[in-house]
Design a protein around this motif. Structure first.
Motif, PDB file in Angstrom:
ATOM      1  N   GLY A  19       0.589  -1.453   0.001  1.00  5.19           N
ATOM      2  CA  GLY A  19      -0.130  -0.059   0.144  1.00  5.19           C
ATOM      3  C   GLY A  19       1.041   1.422  -0.111  1.00  5.19           C
ATOM      4  N   PHE A  20       0.420   2.702   0.014  1.00  2.00           N
ATOM      5  CA  PHE A  20       0.870   3.922  -0.105  1.00  2.00           C
ATOM      6  C   PHE A  20       2.039   3.689   0.686  1.00  2.00           C
ATOM      7  CE2 PHE A  20       0.905   8.344   0.694  1.00  2.00           C
ATOM      8  CZ  PHE A  20       1.431   9.237  -0.568  1.00  2.00           C
ATOM      9  N   ILE A  21       1.356   4.193   1.899  1.00  2.00           N
ATOM     10  CA  ILE A  21       1.596   3.818   3.483  1.00  2.00           C
ATOM     11  C   ILE A  21       2.967   2.735   3.274  1.00  2.00           C
ATOM     12  CG2 ILE A  21       2.278   4.117   5.835  1.00  2.00           C
ATOM     13  CD1 ILE A  21      -0.602   5.660   5.678  1.00  2.00           C
ATOM     14  N   GLY A  22       2.520   1.747   3.978  1.00  2.00           N
ATOM     15  CA  GLY A  22       3.992   0.217   3.638  1.00  2.00           C
ATOM     16  C   GLY A  22       5.170   1.067   2.394  1.00  2.00           C
ATOM     17  N   GLN A  23       4.201   0.635   1.236  1.00  2.00           N
ATOM     18  CA  GLN A  23       5.264   1.515   0.014  1.00  2.00           C
ATOM     19  C   GLN A  23       6.402   2.114   0.694  1.00  2.00           C
ATOM     20  OE1 GLN A  23       4.404   1.847  -3.568  1.00  2.00           O
ATOM     21  NE2 GLN A  23       3.230   0.299  -3.890  1.00  2.00           N
ATOM     22  N   ASN A  24       6.033   3.338   1.786  1.00  2.00           N
ATOM     23  CA  ASN A  24       7.507   4.097   1.427  1.00  2.00           C
ATOM     24  C   ASN A  24       7.714   4.489   3.198  1.00  2.00           C
ATOM     25  OD1 ASN A  24       6.603   7.173   0.089  1.00  2.00           O
ATOM     26  ND2 ASN A  24       4.559   6.710   0.099  1.00  2.00           N
ATOM     27  N   LEU A  25       7.346   3.210   3.834  1.00  2.00           N
ATOM     28  CA  LEU A  25       8.226   3.159   4.814  1.00  2.00           C
ATOM     29  C   LEU A  25       8.852   1.963   4.573  1.00  2.00           C
ATOM     30  CD1 LEU A  25       7.780   3.227   8.203  1.00  2.00           C
ATOM     31  CD2 LEU A  25       6.227   1.513   8.381  1.00  2.00           C
ATOM     32  N   SER A  26       8.424   0.996   3.912  1.00  2.24           N
ATOM     33  CA  SER A  26       9.950   0.083   3.904  1.00  2.24           C
ATOM     34  C   SER A  26      10.896   1.097   2.893  1.00  2.24           C
ATOM     35  CB  SER A  26       8.886  -0.719   2.369  1.00  2.24           C
ATOM     36  OG  SER A  26       8.185  -1.576   2.825  1.00  2.24           O
ATOM     37  N   GLN A  27      11.067   1.850   1.880  1.00  6.05           N
ATOM     38  CA  GLN A  27      11.499   2.789   1.126  1.00  6.05           C
ATOM     39  C   GLN A  27      12.412   3.663   2.625  1.00  6.05           C
ATOM     40  OE1 GLN A  27      10.442   5.545  -1.718  1.00  6.05           O
ATOM     41  NE2 GLN A  27      12.660   5.496  -2.363  1.00  6.05           N
ATOM     42  N   TYR A  28      11.533   4.076   2.907  1.00  9.96           N
ATOM     43  CA  TYR A  28      12.243   4.756   4.286  1.00  9.96           C
ATOM     44  C   TYR A  28      13.212   3.946   4.968  1.00  9.96           C
ATOM     45  CZ  TYR A  28      13.003   8.050   8.524  1.00  9.96           C
ATOM     46  OH  TYR A  28      13.464   8.914   9.197  1.00  9.96           O
ATOM     47  N   LEU A  29      12.744   2.967   5.867  1.00  9.08           N
ATOM     48  CA  LEU A  29      13.839   2.274   6.422  1.00  9.08           C
ATOM     49  C   LEU A  29      14.547   1.272   5.571  1.00  9.08           C
ATOM     50  CD1 LEU A  29      10.984   0.648   8.466  1.00  9.08           C
ATOM     51  CD2 LEU A  29      12.209   2.350   9.126  1.00  9.08           C
ATOM     52  N   GLY A  30      14.551   0.955   4.712  1.00  8.97           N
ATOM     53  CA  GLY A  30      15.591   0.104   3.624  1.00  8.97           C
ATOM     54  C   GLY A  30      16.164  -0.930   4.196  1.00  8.97           C
ATOM     55  N   GLU A  31      17.146  -2.175   4.170  1.00 11.73           N
ATOM     56  CA  GLU A  31      17.717  -2.875   4.621  1.00 11.73           C
ATOM     57  C   GLU A  31      16.560  -3.920   5.937  1.00 11.73           C
ATOM     58  OE1 GLU A  31      21.075  -4.460   3.865  1.00 11.73           O
ATOM     59  OE2 GLU A  31      21.758  -2.706   2.049  1.00 11.73           O
ATOM     60  N   GLY A  32      15.998  -4.636   5.912  1.00  9.78           N
ATOM     61  CA  GLY A  32      15.988  -5.386   7.081  1.00  9.78           C
ATOM     62  C   GLY A  32      14.408  -5.627   7.004  1.00  9.78           C
ATOM     63  N   VAL A  33      13.320  -4.947   5.868  1.00 16.17           N
ATOM     64  CA  VAL A  33      12.396  -5.024   5.834  1.00 16.17           C
ATOM     65  C   VAL A  33      11.837  -6.349   5.159  1.00 16.17           C
ATOM     66  CG1 VAL A  33      10.223  -4.122   4.784  1.00 16.17           C
ATOM     67  CG2 VAL A  33      12.412  -1.890   5.910  1.00 16.17           C
ATOM     68  N   LEU A  34      11.151  -6.839   5.962  1.00 19.23           N
ATOM     69  CA  LEU A  34      10.418  -8.446   5.809  1.00 19.23           C
ATOM     70  C   LEU A  34       8.694  -8.171   5.439  1.00 19.23           C
ATOM     71  CD1 LEU A  34      11.518 -10.645   8.355  1.00 19.23           C
ATOM     72  CD2 LEU A  34      12.221 -10.946   5.500  1.00 19.23           C
ATOM     73  N   PRO A  35       8.318  -7.988   4.367  1.00 20.21           N
ATOM     74  CA  PRO A  35       7.363  -7.723   3.899  1.00 20.21           C
ATOM     75  C   PRO A  35       6.076  -8.816   4.201  1.00 20.21           C
ATOM     76  CG  PRO A  35       8.269  -7.891   1.752  1.00 20.21           C
ATOM     77  CD  PRO A  35       9.281  -8.202   2.790  1.00 20.21           C
ATOM     78  N   VAL A  36       4.939  -9.200   4.831  1.00 18.80           N
ATOM     79  CA  VAL A  36       4.023  -9.729   5.502  1.00 18.80           C
ATOM     80  C   VAL A  36       2.767  -9.635   4.188  1.00 18.80           C
ATOM     81  CG1 VAL A  36       2.825 -10.915   7.069  1.00 18.80           C
ATOM     82  CG2 VAL A  36       4.841  -9.399   7.826  1.00 18.80           C
ATOM     83  N   ASP A  37       2.601 -11.215   3.461  1.00 23.62           N
ATOM     84  CA  ASP A  37       1.805 -11.254   2.841  1.00 23.62           C
ATOM     85  C   ASP A  37       0.584 -11.622   3.618  1.00 23.62           C
ATOM     86  OD1 ASP A  37      -0.209 -11.739   0.876  1.00 23.62           O
ATOM     87  OD2 ASP A  37       1.001 -13.109  -0.440  1.00 23.62           O
ATOM     88  N   LEU A  38      -0.384 -11.576   4.330  1.00 20.23           N
ATOM     89  CA  LEU A  38      -1.905 -12.076   4.721  1.00 20.23           C
ATOM     90  C   LEU A  38      -2.947 -12.691   3.913  1.00 20.23           C
ATOM     91  CD1 LEU A  38      -2.162  -8.550   7.196  1.00 20.23           C
ATOM     92  CD2 LEU A  38      -1.303 -11.061   7.581  1.00 20.23           C
ATOM     93  N   ARG A  39      -2.596 -12.452   2.372  1.00 18.22           N
ATOM     94  CA  ARG A  39      -3.852 -12.693   1.607  1.00 18.22           C
ATOM     95  C   ARG A  39      -3.594 -13.962   0.678  1.00 18.22           C
ATOM     96  NH1 ARG A  39      -4.214  -7.607  -2.304  1.00 18.22           N
ATOM     97  NH2 ARG A  39      -4.188  -7.066  -0.902  1.00 18.22           N
ATOM     98  N   SER A  40      -1.721 -14.472   2.214  1.00 18.99           N
ATOM     99  CA  SER A  40      -1.650 -15.817   0.610  1.00 18.99           C
ATOM    100  C   SER A  40      -2.578 -17.395   1.615  1.00 18.99           C
ATOM    101  CB  SER A  40       0.120 -16.065   1.473  1.00 18.99           C
ATOM    102  OG  SER A  40       0.087 -16.193   2.425  1.00 18.99           O
ATOM    103  N   GLY A  41      -2.807 -17.295   2.704  1.00 13.59           N
ATOM    104  CA  GLY A  41      -3.190 -17.842   4.223  1.00 13.59           C
ATOM    105  C   GLY A  41      -2.740 -19.226   4.935  1.00 13.59           C
ATOM    106  N   GLU A  42      -0.622 -18.590   4.668  1.00 12.25           N
ATOM    107  CA  GLU A  42       0.008 -19.160   5.392  1.00 12.25           C
ATOM    108  C   GLU A  42      -0.412 -18.734   6.630  1.00 12.25           C
ATOM    109  OE1 GLU A  42       3.912 -19.257   3.525  1.00 12.25           O
ATOM    110  OE2 GLU A  42       2.967 -19.336   1.662  1.00 12.25           O
ATOM    111  N   PRO A  43      -0.084 -19.828   7.396  1.00 14.43           N
ATOM    112  CA  PRO A  43       0.280 -19.184   9.269  1.00 14.43           C
ATOM    113  C   PRO A  43       1.771 -18.078   9.332  1.00 14.43           C
ATOM    114  CG  PRO A  43       0.503 -21.425   8.442  1.00 14.43           C
ATOM    115  CD  PRO A  43       0.403 -20.962   7.253  1.00 14.43           C
ATOM    116  N   LEU A  44       1.242 -17.500   9.870  1.00 12.10           N
ATOM    117  CA  LEU A  44       1.950 -15.475  10.349  1.00 12.10           C
ATOM    118  C   LEU A  44       2.873 -16.775  11.168  1.00 12.10           C
ATOM    119  CD1 LEU A  44      -0.313 -12.782  10.856  1.00 12.10           C
ATOM    120  CD2 LEU A  44       0.978 -13.669   8.720  1.00 12.10           C
ATOM    121  N   SER A  45       4.196 -16.288  10.986  1.00 13.61           N
ATOM    122  CA  SER A  45       5.496 -16.297  11.416  1.00 13.61           C
ATOM    123  C   SER A  45       6.521 -15.465  11.924  1.00 13.61           C
ATOM    124  CB  SER A  45       6.066 -17.736  11.959  1.00 13.61           C
ATOM    125  OG  SER A  45       7.347 -17.701  11.828  1.00 13.61           O
TER     126      SER A  45
END
Length: 96
Positions: A19-45
């Protein structure tokens, strides 16, 4: 709050990173960001991360084409799912 992420030596998980905020925050933080896909249906870890930033959600529908249950599912139930995965890991968490 964002400046506090620089003190983490581990990764920062971000839901809603496409999303808009997520893309900008990810870019701001740079390395070390792990995106989480909640639509995948896989268990979160979140075992490897130091923080969870929850930005996923359904914004208002100006054309009134979505059912109210869709908002509840995304904005309430997915938030519960993220929190339930986060809580046992004793990580730092920021819900936005």
């Amino acid at each position: 709050f964002i400046f506090a992420f620089y003190s983490f030596k581990n990764m920062v998980y971000i839901t809603g990173s496409t999303g808009f905020i997520g893309q900008n925050l990810s870019q701001y933080l740079g390395e070390g960001v792990l995106p989480v896909d909640l639509r995948s249906g896989e268990p979160l870890s979140f075992e490897k991360g130091a923080a969870v930033v929850h930005l996923a959600g359904k914004a208002h529908d100006l054309k009134n084409t979505s059912e109210p249950s869709a908002y509840f599912e995304v904005n309430t139930e997915l938030t519960k799912k993220v929190f339930d995965a986060f809580w046992p890991r004793r990580l730092r968490c920021l819900f936005l």
